[in-house]
Design a protein around this motif. Sequence first.
Motif, short mmCIF file in Angstrom:
data_model
loop_
_atom_site.label_atom_id
_atom_site.label_comp_id
_atom_site.label_asym_id
_atom_site.label_seq_id
_atom_site.Cartn_x
_atom_site.Cartn_y
_atom_site.Cartn_z
N GLN A 96 -48.17 -26.10 -37.05
CA GLN A 96 -48.77 -24.74 -36.72
C GLN A 96 -49.21 -24.18 -37.92
OE1 GLN A 96 -46.51 -21.86 -34.48
NE2 GLN A 96 -48.09 -21.34 -33.27
N ARG A 97 -50.37 -23.51 -37.99
CA ARG A 97 -50.86 -22.61 -39.04
C ARG A 97 -49.84 -21.62 -39.60
NH1 ARG A 97 -55.30 -22.81 -42.09
NH2 ARG A 97 -56.57 -23.86 -40.60
N PHE A 98 -49.56 -21.55 -40.80
CA PHE A 98 -48.59 -20.47 -41.18
C PHE A 98 -49.40 -19.36 -41.47
CE2 PHE A 98 -46.55 -18.08 -44.60
CZ PHE A 98 -45.09 -17.86 -43.78
N VAL A 99 -49.27 -18.05 -40.90
CA VAL A 99 -50.07 -16.83 -40.93
C VAL A 99 -49.45 -16.19 -42.14
CG1 VAL A 99 -50.61 -14.60 -39.98
CG2 VAL A 99 -50.43 -16.81 -38.71
N GLU A 100 -50.31 -15.88 -43.28
CA GLU A 100 -49.91 -15.26 -44.36
C GLU A 100 -49.78 -13.90 -44.03
OE1 GLU A 100 -48.98 -16.80 -46.73
OE2 GLU A 100 -49.59 -18.76 -46.72
N GLY A 101 -48.92 -13.23 -44.11
CA GLY A 101 -48.50 -11.83 -43.64
C GLY A 101 -47.32 -11.18 -43.73
N VAL A 102 -46.95 -10.24 -43.01
CA VAL A 102 -45.63 -9.68 -42.69
C VAL A 102 -45.42 -9.43 -41.21
CG1 VAL A 102 -45.78 -8.39 -44.92
CG2 VAL A 102 -46.51 -7.05 -42.98
N THR A 103 -44.06 -9.39 -40.92
CA THR A 103 -43.85 -9.23 -39.46
C THR A 103 -43.99 -7.64 -39.30
OG1 THR A 103 -41.36 -8.66 -39.88
CG2 THR A 103 -42.02 -10.87 -39.84
N LEU A 104 -44.07 -7.56 -37.94
CA LEU A 104 -44.27 -6.03 -37.50
C LEU A 104 -43.00 -5.30 -37.91
CD1 LEU A 104 -45.90 -3.84 -36.29
CD2 LEU A 104 -44.95 -4.67 -33.87
N GLY A 105 -41.89 -6.13 -37.83
CA GLY A 105 -40.77 -5.34 -38.06
C GLY A 105 -40.35 -4.83 -39.75
N GLU A 106 -41.04 -5.75 -40.41
CA GLU A 106 -41.06 -5.54 -41.90
C GLU A 106 -41.90 -4.06 -41.98
OE1 GLU A 106 -41.49 -8.68 -44.92
OE2 GLU A 106 -41.98 -9.91 -43.12
N ARG A 107 -43.14 -4.10 -41.46
CA ARG A 107 -43.97 -3.02 -41.81
C ARG A 107 -43.55 -1.61 -40.97
NH1 ARG A 107 -49.21 -3.66 -43.14
NH2 ARG A 107 -48.36 -5.55 -44.47
N HIS A 108 -43.05 -1.79 -39.89
CA HIS A 108 -42.77 -0.78 -38.55
C HIS A 108 -41.34 -1.30 -38.29
CE1 HIS A 108 -46.80 0.81 -39.70
NE2 HIS A 108 -47.12 -0.47 -39.28
#
Length: 365
Positions: A96-108
Motif C-alpha cells: 500500500q502506498r505510504f502517505v507522507e504526512g502526519v496523523t490527525l492525532g499528532e496535529r489535533h
Amino acid sequence: MSPEPSATRLLASDLSDHSDAVEGPLCGYHHETYAFPLSPEAGADFKGRWKIREPREELLWFDRRCFKSEYELLYLLQRRIDVIPEVAPVGGVDLQRFVEGVTLGERHPSGKAVPGAVFEQILELFRQLIAVTSSDTLLVKRSCNPMDRAPEGNSEKFLERLIVFTQERVYKRNLRKYKGLFTDLGIGPNSFEYLRKHVDGLTKRPFCLLHADLHRENFILDSAGKVWAIDWELAMLGDPLYDLATHLHLMRYPARQEREIIQRWRVIAEEVREGSSEGWFEDLPRLRDYKKAQSLFTDVIRETQSLVVEGGFDARRLREASSKVRDVHRAAAEPLGLTSRPSLSEIEAAILRWDEDRKRRADGT
C-alpha cells in the motif's frame, strides 16, 4: 546481540532500493509495518514510498474480523472510496502506498476540535461508506463465522453478536489470567447479562460497510490537506449507526463539534439510504455504551500487558496504567451494572496482585 530481522523486514529490504532506506517497524498494534521506496527492479513505475505489513504473531484480538483479506477488500474499495491509499501487487506481495504526512492525532490531539476542512472530509467518508452494501462486497472472502452475520438490517442481532465476541473471545478467553483482577474490578458473567438488558431494543437499519476503527491515528493528513483513512482490518458489514458510535467514542470531539457531526451524519445517512438513521436518538447512546463496556475489557488487558517488559514488571508506569483503568471502569460502570467504584490506589493494589499471580503461573506454582 541484535535480534534476527523478521521475515517481513527481510522482504521489505528485498523490495527496496537499499536496506538502509527501510523505515520501521512503524507504530501500530495489529501489524508489523515497514515503509520504503521500491527498487527499479521491483517497481520502476511505483514512485514514492510504499509499506508492507503483516499481522503480529501471538497478538490478542479484541475485535471480530469480518473479511479474510484486508487487501482483497481494499482492491475492491479503491473504486468506491477515494481516501484509501493506493494498493498494488509488487513481486507477488500486496503493498500500500505510504502517505507522507502526519496523523490527525499528532496535529489535533484527542479532545480537540478538528478543522473544518478535515471535518467535511470525514463526513464525506461516511457518505461513501454508507453507499457500500453487502451485495457490493460479495466477491470478498469472509472470515467470520456465518452465525455471526446478522440478517440484513437486524441491528439488535448485529450488536448481540458483538457482545458475544467480547464475552467469549475477550473475557472468557483471558479469564484464567485475569479472573482475580476482573473480580477486584467487580466484573463477572452477570455483567454481560446486565449489558444486554441495557442496550436492548435497537431499531432496524439497512446495513452498509463500516470501517469500525475511525480514530485520530487512523486518519493521515498529507501536505495538501487531504485526509486518508488507513487500517481497514476491522472493517465489517453492519449497522451504520455503529460506525458513528465508534467514531464518537474514539475521537473525543468537543461537545459542540460532536453535536454538529451527529446532525450532519443523520442528513447524509438518509440521503444515501433511507432509514439509515432511523431510531438514532435512542440507539446512539446504547451503541456508545457498548463501546464503553468493550473498552473496559480491552484496556484492562492492554494496560496490564504493557507493564510486563521482558518478563519483568514496569512499576514506573503503574500509576499511569491504573489511571487509565480507573477512567474506563468509571465509563463502563453504568452499562455493565458495576456497583463498586475502586479508587486509584485500590486499582494499583489489584494490578499488583494480578502481577504476583502472573509470576506464580509462570513459575508453575
